[in-house]
Design an enzyme around this catalytic site. Structure first.
Site, PDB file in Angstrom:
ATOM      1  N   TYR A 143       0.826  -1.210   0.000  1.00 55.80           N
ATOM      2  CA  TYR A 143       0.000   0.000   0.000  1.00 55.80           C
ATOM      3  C   TYR A 143       0.861   1.262   0.000  1.00 55.80           C
ATOM      4  CZ  TYR A 143      -4.635  -2.017   0.766  1.00 55.80           C
ATOM      5  OH  TYR A 143      -5.824  -2.669   0.617  1.00 55.80           O
ATOM      6  N   LYS A 192       3.192 -15.527   2.522  1.00 56.27           N
ATOM      7  CA  LYS A 192       3.411 -16.268   1.278  1.00 56.27           C
ATOM      8  C   LYS A 192       4.913 -16.537   1.207  1.00 56.27           C
ATOM      9  CE  LYS A 192       1.961 -18.025  -2.632  1.00 56.27           C
ATOM     10  NZ  LYS A 192       1.092 -19.225  -2.668  1.00 56.27           N
ATOM     11  N   ASP A 224      -2.979 -18.414   0.504  1.00 57.41           N
ATOM     12  CA  ASP A 224      -3.974 -19.131  -0.304  1.00 57.41           C
ATOM     13  C   ASP A 224      -4.670 -20.207   0.539  1.00 57.41           C
ATOM     14  OD1 ASP A 224      -1.485 -20.366  -0.229  1.00 57.41           O
ATOM     15  OD2 ASP A 224      -1.512 -21.049  -2.308  1.00 57.41           O
ATOM     16  N   ASP A 248      -6.207  -7.085   4.138  1.00 55.24           N
ATOM     17  CA  ASP A 248      -7.341  -6.424   3.462  1.00 55.24           C
ATOM     18  C   ASP A 248      -8.251  -7.474   2.843  1.00 55.24           C
ATOM     19  OD1 ASP A 248      -8.883  -4.338   2.166  1.00 55.24           O
ATOM     20  OD2 ASP A 248      -7.870  -4.926   0.310  1.00 55.24           O
ATOM     21  N   ASP A 252     -12.122  -9.223   4.522  1.00 61.74           N
ATOM     22  CA  ASP A 252     -13.422  -9.195   3.843  1.00 61.74           C
ATOM     23  C   ASP A 252     -14.045 -10.584   3.836  1.00 61.74           C
ATOM     24  OD1 ASP A 252     -13.418  -6.487   3.241  1.00 61.74           O
ATOM     25  OD2 ASP A 252     -13.957  -6.787   1.140  1.00 61.74           O
TER      26      ASP A 252
END
Ligand code: IPM
Ligand code: MG
Length: 364
Positions: A143, A192, A224, A248, A252
């Protein structure tokens, strides 16, 4: 007895409606417990672009810095979607996070008993309950890393950079471990590390910090896999810690499996002594703005988080959460948390204002 100064940023879309209800709930808390909350409103987002030409006017940043905590509704809307990246309403959010140093974003995802049927998960899975918290790093990573465009051998190229320092990883890891200690003492770190160097530093650092928390069980998941496990066995999670981008995305998902993103609060915290920012996880929902349709409970519950985390008013926060629970148990529902036809008979449809009033009444 305390006096607290709260900077309110209503923002765009449904933001003004949901922050309004929360102000009334906080006033009710003040009345019942003998505190006074003083509210100052500031412009940010699309409304600030229209009024001043910029998404985050300096006066807003100064107003937030001079307050004890910030309550934010939502920013953004289709009319500002075509503006260049640094002029978009979302810049206000990113700018505030960065200006106030709000590096730790806490996003609890709880399946409220009366809303269990609203979860899209198979009932056999949702019946086991969901009570987890995402700790999302909020001022670093992709970001805020360098980005740009350039000409390459095949024409235009664009890049964004995922960059984390040991310091940034260490402090967010400590926030997550400290929180796990107050809960069920289980922390899952998401990365990751099978591909990304920044994730390898993330994992090494989290493991190093874990030495200071021998009483907290730590495990690691690739992002994942984490996205799968969240819907397969959400009850297996307590606290999760993730980078800005992974947090982020996965927060959700965590919000959705609880049935309604309209229910979930969040807190963004920096170093002790700096004001925290509290906002619903949902966005500005321009399609239903100004129609008294929005669910105010995520913002009201964000107010409860503010009471607890910024003001140390745990009893008052619990009273708000209990009031929300009571209103849900009584069957009151905004559109987003209405169940399917077969249960509809037991439910009473209410709008944004009425829902806020019900919480106020339950607090009296
Ligand atoms: C969030 C939002 C923001 C983010 C957007 C609006 C910039 O999705 O708070 O999760 O990506 O951080
Ligand atoms: Mg998001």
């Amino acid at each position: 007895m305390g006096k607290y100064k709260i900077a309110v940023i209503p923002g765009d879309g449904i933001g003004p409606e949901v922050t309004n209800g929360t102000r009334r709930v906080l006033d009710a808390v003040g009345k019942r417990f003998g505190h006074s909350f003083v509210f100052d409103e500031w412009l940010a987002g699309g409304i600030a672009i229209d009024a001043t030409g910029e998404p985050l006017p300096p006066a807003t940043v100064a107003g937030c810095r001079g307050s004890d905590a910030v309550l934010l509704g939502a920013v953004g809307g289709p009319q500002w979607d075509t503006l260049p990246g640094d002029k978009r309403p979302e810049r206000a959010l990113l700018g505030l996070r960065s200006a106030l140093g709000l590096y730790a974003n806490l996003r609890p995802a709880i399946l409220h008993g009366p809303l269990a049927a609203a979860s899209p998960l198979h009932p056999a899975i949702s019946a086991r309950g969901i009570d987890l918290v995402f700790v999302r790093e909020l001022t670093g990573g992709i970001y805020f890393g360098s980005r740009g465009r350039r000409q390459g051998p095949h024409g235009t190229e664009a890049y964004d950079t995922e960059l984390y320092s040991t310091m940034e990883i260490e402090r967010i890891a400590r926030t997550a471990f400290d929180l796990a200690r107050q809960r069920r003492r289980h922390l899952t770190s998401v990365d990751k590390a099978n591909v990304l160097e920044s994730s390898r530093l993330w994992r090494e650092t989290v493991i190093r910090v874990a030495a200071d928390y021998p009483d907290v069980a730590l495990d690691h998941l690739y992002v994942d896999n984490a996205s799968m496990q969240l819907i397969r066995r959400p009850d297996a999670f307590d606290v999760l810690v993730a980078s800005n981008l992974f947090g982020d995305i996965l927060s959700d998902e965590a919000a959705m499996i609880t049935g309604s993103i309209g229910m979930l609060p969040s807190a963004s915290l920096g170093e002790p002594g700096t004001p925290g920012m509290y906002e619903p996880v949902h966005g500005s929902a321009p399609d239903i703005a100004g129609q008294d349709l929005a669910n105010p409970l995520a913002t009201i519950l964000s107010g409860a988080l503010m009471l607890k985390l910024s003001f140390g008013l745990a009893k008052e926060a619990a009273a708000v959460e209990k009031a929300v629970q009571a209103v849900l148990e009584a069957g009151y529902r905004t559109g987003d948390i209405m169940e399917q036809a077969e249960h509809a008979a037991r439910q009473k449809a209410v709008g944004t204002q009425a829902m806020s009033d019900l919480v106020v009444a339950a607090l009296a």
